[in-house]
Design a protein around this motif. Structure first.
Motif, PDB file in Angstrom:
ATOM      1  N   MET A 216     -11.960  65.356 -10.502  1.00 35.89           N
ATOM      2  CA  MET A 216     -12.434  66.441 -11.368  1.00 35.89           C
ATOM      3  C   MET A 216     -13.841  66.898 -10.994  1.00 35.89           C
ATOM      4  SD  MET A 216     -10.781  65.293 -15.022  1.00 35.89           S
ATOM      5  CE  MET A 216     -10.738  66.919 -15.731  1.00 35.89           C
ATOM      6  N   VAL A 217     -14.691  65.970 -10.592  1.00 29.30           N
ATOM      7  CA  VAL A 217     -16.029  66.370 -10.147  1.00 29.30           C
ATOM      8  C   VAL A 217     -15.934  67.159  -8.842  1.00 29.30           C
ATOM      9  CG1 VAL A 217     -18.270  65.519  -9.320  1.00 29.30           C
ATOM     10  CG2 VAL A 217     -17.232  64.509 -11.343  1.00 29.30           C
ATOM     11  N   SER A 218     -14.983  66.809  -7.973  1.00 30.00           N
ATOM     12  CA  SER A 218     -14.779  67.587  -6.743  1.00 30.00           C
ATOM     13  C   SER A 218     -14.385  69.027  -7.081  1.00 30.00           C
ATOM     14  CB  SER A 218     -13.692  66.939  -5.877  1.00 30.00           C
ATOM     15  OG  SER A 218     -14.078  65.644  -5.472  1.00 30.00           O
ATOM     16  N   LEU A 219     -13.528  69.195  -8.102  1.00 30.62           N
ATOM     17  CA  LEU A 219     -13.165  70.541  -8.553  1.00 30.62           C
ATOM     18  C   LEU A 219     -14.388  71.299  -9.067  1.00 30.62           C
ATOM     19  CD1 LEU A 219      -9.772  70.225 -10.480  1.00 30.62           C
ATOM     20  CD2 LEU A 219     -10.236  71.597  -8.448  1.00 30.62           C
ATOM     21  N   ILE A 220     -15.231  70.603  -9.816  1.00 29.29           N
ATOM     22  CA  ILE A 220     -16.450  71.225 -10.337  1.00 29.29           C
ATOM     23  C   ILE A 220     -17.362  71.643  -9.197  1.00 29.29           C
ATOM     24  CG2 ILE A 220     -18.600  70.703 -11.586  1.00 29.29           C
ATOM     25  CD1 ILE A 220     -16.856  69.101 -13.557  1.00 29.29           C
ATOM     26  N   MET A 221     -17.439  70.828  -8.162  1.00 31.51           N
ATOM     27  CA  MET A 221     -18.248  71.172  -6.997  1.00 31.51           C
ATOM     28  C   MET A 221     -17.759  72.460  -6.335  1.00 31.51           C
ATOM     29  SD  MET A 221     -18.884  67.541  -5.062  1.00 31.51           S
ATOM     30  CE  MET A 221     -20.199  66.435  -5.563  1.00 31.51           C
ATOM     31  N   VAL A 222     -16.441  72.619  -6.299  1.00 29.23           N
ATOM     32  CA  VAL A 222     -15.863  73.809  -5.667  1.00 29.23           C
ATOM     33  C   VAL A 222     -16.052  75.041  -6.538  1.00 29.23           C
ATOM     34  CG1 VAL A 222     -13.727  74.883  -4.855  1.00 29.23           C
ATOM     35  CG2 VAL A 222     -14.159  72.471  -4.384  1.00 29.23           C
ATOM     36  N   ILE A 223     -15.656  74.953  -7.809  1.00 28.78           N
ATOM     37  CA  ILE A 223     -15.590  76.126  -8.675  1.00 28.78           C
ATOM     38  C   ILE A 223     -16.931  76.490  -9.282  1.00 28.78           C
ATOM     39  CG2 ILE A 223     -14.506  77.100 -10.738  1.00 28.78           C
ATOM     40  CD1 ILE A 223     -12.146  75.225 -10.236  1.00 28.78           C
ATOM     41  N   ILE A 224     -17.702  75.491  -9.697  1.00 27.08           N
ATOM     42  CA  ILE A 224     -18.903  75.751 -10.492  1.00 27.08           C
ATOM     43  C   ILE A 224     -20.184  75.595  -9.677  1.00 27.08           C
ATOM     44  CG2 ILE A 224     -20.181  75.084 -12.570  1.00 27.08           C
ATOM     45  CD1 ILE A 224     -17.505  74.039 -13.691  1.00 27.08           C
ATOM     46  N   TRP A 225     -20.345  74.422  -9.070  1.00 26.24           N
ATOM     47  CA  TRP A 225     -21.581  74.210  -8.302  1.00 26.24           C
ATOM     48  C   TRP A 225     -21.586  74.991  -6.998  1.00 26.24           C
ATOM     49  CZ3 TRP A 225     -22.120  68.126  -8.709  1.00 26.24           C
ATOM     50  CH2 TRP A 225     -22.386  67.798 -10.041  1.00 26.24           C
ATOM     51  N   LYS A 226     -20.387  75.307  -6.493  1.00 24.30           N
ATOM     52  CA  LYS A 226     -20.245  76.027  -5.213  1.00 24.30           C
ATOM     53  C   LYS A 226     -20.985  75.308  -4.086  1.00 24.30           C
ATOM     54  CE  LYS A 226     -21.728  79.820  -7.181  1.00 24.30           C
ATOM     55  NZ  LYS A 226     -21.715  79.396  -8.596  1.00 24.30           N
TER      56      LYS A 226
ATOM     57  N   LYS B 188     -15.424  83.005  -1.368  1.00 24.30           N
ATOM     58  CA  LYS B 188     -13.989  83.154  -1.565  1.00 24.30           C
ATOM     59  C   LYS B 188     -13.338  81.822  -1.931  1.00 24.30           C
ATOM     60  CE  LYS B 188     -13.569  87.093   1.585  1.00 24.30           C
ATOM     61  NZ  LYS B 188     -12.901  87.610   2.795  1.00 24.30           N
ATOM     62  N   ARG B 189     -13.924  80.729  -1.469  1.00 25.17           N
ATOM     63  CA  ARG B 189     -13.342  79.430  -1.753  1.00 25.17           C
ATOM     64  C   ARG B 189     -13.320  79.154  -3.250  1.00 25.17           C
ATOM     65  NH1 ARG B 189     -16.755  75.366  -1.890  1.00 25.17           N
ATOM     66  NH2 ARG B 189     -18.074  76.334  -0.316  1.00 25.17           N
ATOM     67  N   ALA B 190     -14.446  79.447  -3.930  1.00 23.05           N
ATOM     68  CA  ALA B 190     -14.526  79.206  -5.373  1.00 23.05           C
ATOM     69  C   ALA B 190     -13.549  80.105  -6.121  1.00 23.05           C
ATOM     70  CB  ALA B 190     -15.949  79.441  -5.871  1.00 23.05           C
ATOM     71  N   GLN B 191     -13.482  81.373  -5.710  1.00 22.26           N
ATOM     72  CA  GLN B 191     -12.565  82.313  -6.357  1.00 22.26           C
ATOM     73  C   GLN B 191     -11.111  81.917  -6.112  1.00 22.26           C
ATOM     74  OE1 GLN B 191     -13.175  84.423  -8.447  1.00 22.26           O
ATOM     75  NE2 GLN B 191     -15.111  85.463  -8.184  1.00 22.26           N
ATOM     76  N   TRP B 192     -10.834  81.482  -4.883  1.00 20.23           N
ATOM     77  CA  TRP B 192      -9.460  81.100  -4.549  1.00 20.23           C
ATOM     78  C   TRP B 192      -9.012  79.915  -5.404  1.00 20.23           C
ATOM     79  CZ3 TRP B 192      -7.573  76.493  -2.472  1.00 20.23           C
ATOM     80  CH2 TRP B 192      -6.238  76.518  -2.059  1.00 20.23           C
ATOM     81  N   MET B 193      -9.868  78.894  -5.533  1.00 18.49           N
ATOM     82  CA  MET B 193      -9.526  77.730  -6.336  1.00 18.49           C
ATOM     83  C   MET B 193      -9.370  78.106  -7.802  1.00 18.49           C
ATOM     84  SD  MET B 193      -8.809  74.544  -6.443  1.00 18.49           S
ATOM     85  CE  MET B 193      -9.327  73.897  -4.845  1.00 18.49           C
ATOM     86  N   LYS B 194     -10.250  78.966  -8.282  1.00 19.77           N
ATOM     87  CA  LYS B 194     -10.180  79.420  -9.674  1.00 19.77           C
ATOM     88  C   LYS B 194      -8.850  80.126  -9.944  1.00 19.77           C
ATOM     89  CE  LYS B 194     -12.743  82.399 -12.909  1.00 19.77           C
ATOM     90  NZ  LYS B 194     -11.763  83.473 -13.087  1.00 19.77           N
TER      91      LYS B 194
END
Length: 792
Positions: free
Chosen positions: A472-482, A172-178
C-alpha cells in the motif's frame, strides 16, 4: 443548487471553489459567468487552512508524547529479547558462528524494517496523522475513487483536510495507476481485501501479543521457584492478562503515563545487563556487524537456517504498532522514542545474550533469565513481568484505533467508542472489543501453554501486516508522492523481498500453531466483508428507490397532511435525493414537522473534518414547506456529538444557510435581468448578528432603478430573518429523531450464498451489535421509528 434537490445540480452551471472564495472575500464577479450559484459549494470552501500531523505540536508537547509513547508503543518490540533466541535455536546451538549469524540477522533486520522502513518512510505515509492499514486505504481513496459506496460529492474535495496535490498530468505513471484503480472493479476489491486482511491481522496481534509476552516473562520464575508447576504459571499469566484488560477503560493517556516509567526502567535494565554481558563474556560478538556471517550461516544450515527465520522475525514484533498507534501521538514523538531509547537498549540486550551464549550455549532455552547477574534477578524479573504486561498495550491500543476507523468507513458493525482523552485526539477505548480480546487471550494462553507454539502463530500475523503495508505504501509512492520509479522499485523489492522470505519461513510452521492468526483473520474478515457488502447493497437500494423530486411538491398541496410543531430529523444514508423511508413515514403517520431536515451522516476517507465544514444544506422546493437536505460530514477520528450539541450546531448552521440562500436568490435574480453588471458583496455583522449585504452597481442607463433593487434586497434580508426566527422557535419547541428500522433481506431470486450472507450472517450481526440510536445516544423519549424491508 439553490432551492432544488441534490441530484439536479448537474443541470446547472456550478460555481468553482476559487469563485466561491472570491464571493466570500467581497471580490467582483460576473453573475453571467456564475449562473446559478450553489450555496452548498460556497459553504464547503470556507476553511482553507491545511493541517499536518505533528506540525501543530511544539517540542514540549512532542517530548511529552514521546514519553507517553514509551509506555504504549514500544513494549512489544522491547520485550522481544525474552524469547527470540529460544524461538530461533529450537534444536540448540551447533557452533559459535551460527550464533554470530543469527545476531547479524537480528541487527540488520531491525535496522532495515523498523528503522529504515517504518521510522524513516512509512510513518510519513500517514493520513493527517493517523497510521495503520485503514489510514493507508483512506489516503489512497482520496486520490483514486476506490470506495465501493457511490456517495462521493464534489464538495468533499474542498475540505481543508481533504485538499491534496493532484497528480501532475505530465506524470503519466501516476495518472495511469489512478485510472487503473478507478476503472477496475477487481482492483478495488483486491485493495479492500488487502485492507481488511491487514486490519484483521493487527487485531489478531492484539490477542497473541499479550499471550506470548506475559507467558515469557512469568515463566522466568522457574529459575528460582523450581517447584512451581506449569499450571500455576498459566494461572498467574491469566490473572495478569485479566488485570491488563480491566485497566484499559482508564484510557491511553492515563495508561501511558502509568506504563512509561516502568518501560523506561525495563529498557535501562536490559541495556545495562546487555552491556555487562558483552564486556564480561565476549565482546568479539560485535563481529556480527559484518553481514558475511549471515551468508555463512545459510550456507552451513541450509533449510534449517531458513526455518529458523521464524524465530528471528520475532525481534521486530510490535513494529507495526508504531504506525498503527501514530494517531495517539505524532511522528516526531515516535521517532525520538525509538531512536534514543528503544534501539540502543534492545540492541545491547541481543548482543549481551549472544556474548553469554558463546560461553553457555546449552542455556539457550532460558537465555534471558540465565544471563542476568545474580543480584539483579528479582528486580529484573519484576520489571520484566510489568514490561510484558505493557508490551500488550501497543497492539490492544492499535486494535481499538483500527476498529474505530473501520466502523467509520462502514466496514465493521456498530460498537461503542469512547474517546478517553480531551487533550489528545484519537485515543479511544471500545468496551466490547476489549472484553472479546481478553476472552480470546485467556483461551489461547490456556490451550497453547508454551511460547513456542504462540510464537509460530505470532510470526505469521506480524509479517503478513508488514507485506500489506509495503504494497500500500508503494501505491502511495506512485499515486500521491510521485516518487521516482527507481526508488519505488527499490522500496518494493528490498522490503517486500525480505518480508516475503520471512513469511515463507513462518508459514512452514502452519500446523504448529501458525494457523491461529489465519483463523482469527478469517473470522474478522468474514465479519468485516459481510457488513461492508450489505452496507454497500443497502446504499445502492436506497439510491435506486429514491423518491421523485415532485413528491414534496405534491405533499405540500395535500390537505390531509398535518404540520406538527418542532423540528424533525429524518436520518438516511443517502447524500442526495429523498430516501424511500420518507413516504413510508408519511403513510404510517400522515403528518410532518414544521421544519423537516433529512440528515445524512457521512464519513469521509479523512481523519478529521473541521467543525466549520461539517454541515452542508440544500432546501427542497417548495421553499415555504421548509424541508431541507443536510449532509453531516465526519472524519474517521471525529467524535459524534451529544444530541444537545448536535442539535445546537445543526440549528446554527441551518440559520447561516438561510442567510446565504437569501443572498444568492437576490443576486441570481439580478443576473437574470442584467448579465453585464458585476456585484460586490461585503458581508458584515451588525450588533444584531444579522448579515447585511451592500451592492454596488455601475451607474448605467440600465441601472436607474437602484431604489427598487434596494427595497428588494431589504425585503429579501427581512424574509431571511423571519425564516431564521421561525426555525429558532421550532427548535425550542423540540427536536424529534425519525429513524427507519430497516430489515435487509436477499431478493427471492438471489443465490443460496447471498441468502446466507444477508438473511443470516448480516442480520445476526445487526441484532447482536449496537443499534444506530445507541451509537448516536439519541434519547428514547424523542425517537420515532418506522419499520421497512429492503430486498437487495
Amino acid at each position: 443548487m439553490r432551492g432544488t434537490e441534490m441530484e439536479a445540480k448537474e443541470d446547472a452551471v456550478e460555481i468553482t471553489a476559487e469563485s466561491a472564495e472570491q464571493v466570500l472575500k467581497g471580490k467582483k464577479l460576473s453573475w453571467a459567468k456564475l449562473g446559478h450559484v450553489d450555496s452548498l459549494r460556497l459553504e464547503a470552501g470556507r476553511v482553507s487552512t491545511t493541517h499536518q500531523h505533528g506540525s501543530q505540536a511544539g517540542w514540549k508537547i512532542t517530548l511529552h508524547l514521546a514519553f507517553q509513547s514509551i509506555g504504549v508503543v514500544y513494549g512489544d518490540i522491547g520485550t522481544s529479547p525474552l524469547y527470540v533466541y529460544a524461538s530461533t535455536f529450537t534444536k540448540g546451538i551447533k557452533e559459535t558462528d551460527d550464533l554470530l549469524g543469527v545476531l547479524s540477522l537480528i541487527m540488520y533486520t531491525m535496522l532495515l524494517i523498523p528503522v529504515l522502513k517504518y521510522v524513516f518512510i512509512v510513518l510519513w505515509a500517514n493520513d493527517n496523522g493517523d497510521g495503520g492499514t485503514f489510514a493507508l486505504y483512506s489516503l489512497i481513496s482520496r486520490y483514486a475513487r476506490v470506495s465501493m459506496i457511490p456517495n462521493q460529492q464534489a464538495e468533499d474535495a474542498m475540505l481543508s483536510n481533504y485538499k491534496l496535490e493532484t497528480p501532475s498530468k505530465q506524470l503519466k505513471r501516476a495518472q495511469w495507476m489512478k485510472q487503473k484503480l478507478e476503472n477496475s472493479a477487481l482492483s478495488k476489491q483486491f485493495l479492500f481485501f488487502l485492507t481488511i486482511l491487514g486490519t484483521s491481522m493487527v487485531i489478531g496481534d492484539g490477542v497473541l501479543t499479550p499471550c506470548i509476552s506475559v507467558l515469557s516473562a512469568v515463566s522466568g520464575i522457574k529459575q528460582k521457584a523450581t517447584t512451581l508447576s506449569t499450571g500455576a504459571i498459566d494461572g498467574i499469566s491469566v490473572a495478569i492478562l485479566i488485570a491488563l484488560f480491566a485497566a484499559q477503560r482508564f484510557g491511553t493517556d492515563k495508561v501511558g503515563y502509568s506504563f512509561a516509567p516502568i518501560i523506561s526502567l525495563w529498557f535501562g535494565f536490559i541495556g545495562i545487563i546487555g552491556a555487562y554481558n558483552l564486556i564480561k563474556y565476549d565482546i568479539g560478538v560485535l563481529r556480527a556487524f559484518n553481514p558475511k556471517y549471515i551468508i555463512d550461516y545459510f550456507r552451513r544450515n541450509g533449510k534449517q537456517g531458513w526455518i529458523s527465520l521464524g524465530g528471528v522475525v520475532l525481534c521486530i514484533t510490535g513494529t507495526e504498532a508504531m504506525f498503527a498507534d501514530l494517531g495517539h501521538f505524532n511522528i516526531r514523538a515516535i521517532q525520538i522514542g525509538f531512536s534514543t531509547i528503544l534501539l540502543p537498549s534492545v540492541s545491547l540486550a541481543y548482543m549481551g545474550q549472544a556474548a553469554y551464549l558463546t560461553k553457555y550455549p546449552g542455556e539457550v532455552a532460558d537465555t534471558f533469565y540465565k544471563s542476568i547477574p545474580g543480584p539483579l534477578f528479582w528486580p529484573t524479573f519484576l520489571v520484566a513481568v510489568a514490561a510484558s504486561i505493557i508490551a500488550s498495550q501497543a497492539m490492544i491500543t492499535g486494535a481499538f484505533s483500527i476498529i474505530s476507523q473501520s466502523q467509520s468507513l462502514g466496514c465493521f458493525p456498530r460498537v461503542k467508542i469512547l474517546h478517553t482523552s480531551a487533550k489528545y485526539e484519537g485515543q479511544v477505548y471500545i468496551p466490547e472489543i476489549n472484553y472479546l480480546l481478553m476472552i480470546a487471550c485467556v483461551i489461547v494462553t490456556l490451550v497453547f501453554r508454551t511460547t513456542e507454539k504462540i510464537g509460530n502463530a505470532y510470526g505469521i500475523a506480524v509479517v503478513s501486516v508488514m507485506i500489506i503495508t509495503t504494497i500500500m505504501v508503494s501505491l502511495i509512492m506512485v499515486i500521491i508522492w510521485k516518487t521516482n520509479i527507481l526508488w519505488i522499485t527499490l522500496f518494493f523489492i528490498v522490503f517486500g523481498g525480505i518480508e516475503l522470505i520471512y513469511l515463507t519461513s513462518v508459514l512452514y510452521k502452519f500446523k504448529e500453531g501458525g494457523y491461529l492468526p489465519l483463523l482469527f483473520a478469517a473470522i474478522l474478515m468474514v465479519i468485516m466483508g459481510v457488513w461492508h457488502y450489505v452496507h454497500v447493497e443497502r446504499y445502492n437500494y436506497e439510491l435506486k428507490n429514491k423518491v421523485s423530486s415532485s413528491y414534496i411538491k405534491d405533499l405540500a398541496k395535500s390537505q390531509h397532511i398535518k404540520r406538527l410543531p418542532g423540528v424533525g430529523l429524518l436520518y438516511s444514508e443517502l447524500v442526495q435525493s429523498i430516501p424511500p423511508i420518507f413516504p413510508h413515514f408519511i403513510e404510517k403517520m400522515p403528518s410532518i414537522h414544521s421544519v423537516l431536515v433529512i440528515v445524512s451522516i457521512k464519513y469521509l476517507p479523512i481523519s478529521k473534518v473541521e467543525i466549520q465544514e461539517r454541515f452542508l444544506f440544500r432546501q427542497l422546493e417548495p421553499k415555504h414547506y421548509r424541508v431541507f437536505r443536510c449532509v453531516v460530514r465526519y472524519g474517521y477520528r471525529d467524535k459524534l456529538e451529544e444530541p444537545k450539541d448536535f442539535e445546537r450546531s445543526l440549528g446554527e448552521n441551518l440559520k447561516v444557510f438561510i442567510h446565504q440562500e437569501s443572498f444568492f436568490t437576490e443576486t441570481a435574480s439580478h443576473a437574470n435581468t442584467s448579465s453585464d453588471h458585476t456585484v460586490e458583496v461585503k458581508p458584515r455583522k451588525s450588533n444584531s448578528s444579522t448579515v447585511h449585504i451592500e451592492e454596488a452597481l455601475p451607474q448605467t442607463p440600465e441601472n436607474q432603478s437602484r431604489g427598487s433593487s434596494d427595497r428588494i434586497v431589504t425585503e429579501q434580508v427581512q424574509s431571511a430573518e423571519d425564516e431564521m426566527q421561525f426555525v429558532q422557535k421550532e427548535m425550542e419547541k423540540g427536536v424529534v429523531y425519525l429513524l427507519g428500522e430497516t430489515e435487509v433481506v436477499a431478493h427471492h431470486g438471489s443465490s443460496f450464498t447471498k441468502k446466507v450472507v444477508v438473511n443470516h450472517l448480516y442480520n445476526f450481526m445487526r441484532r447482536n451489535f449496537r443499534q444506530g440510536e445507541k451509537v448516536m445516544s439519541i434519547p428514547h423519549s424523542r425517537l420515532l421509528r418506522v419499520g421497512m424491508t429492503y430486498e437487495i
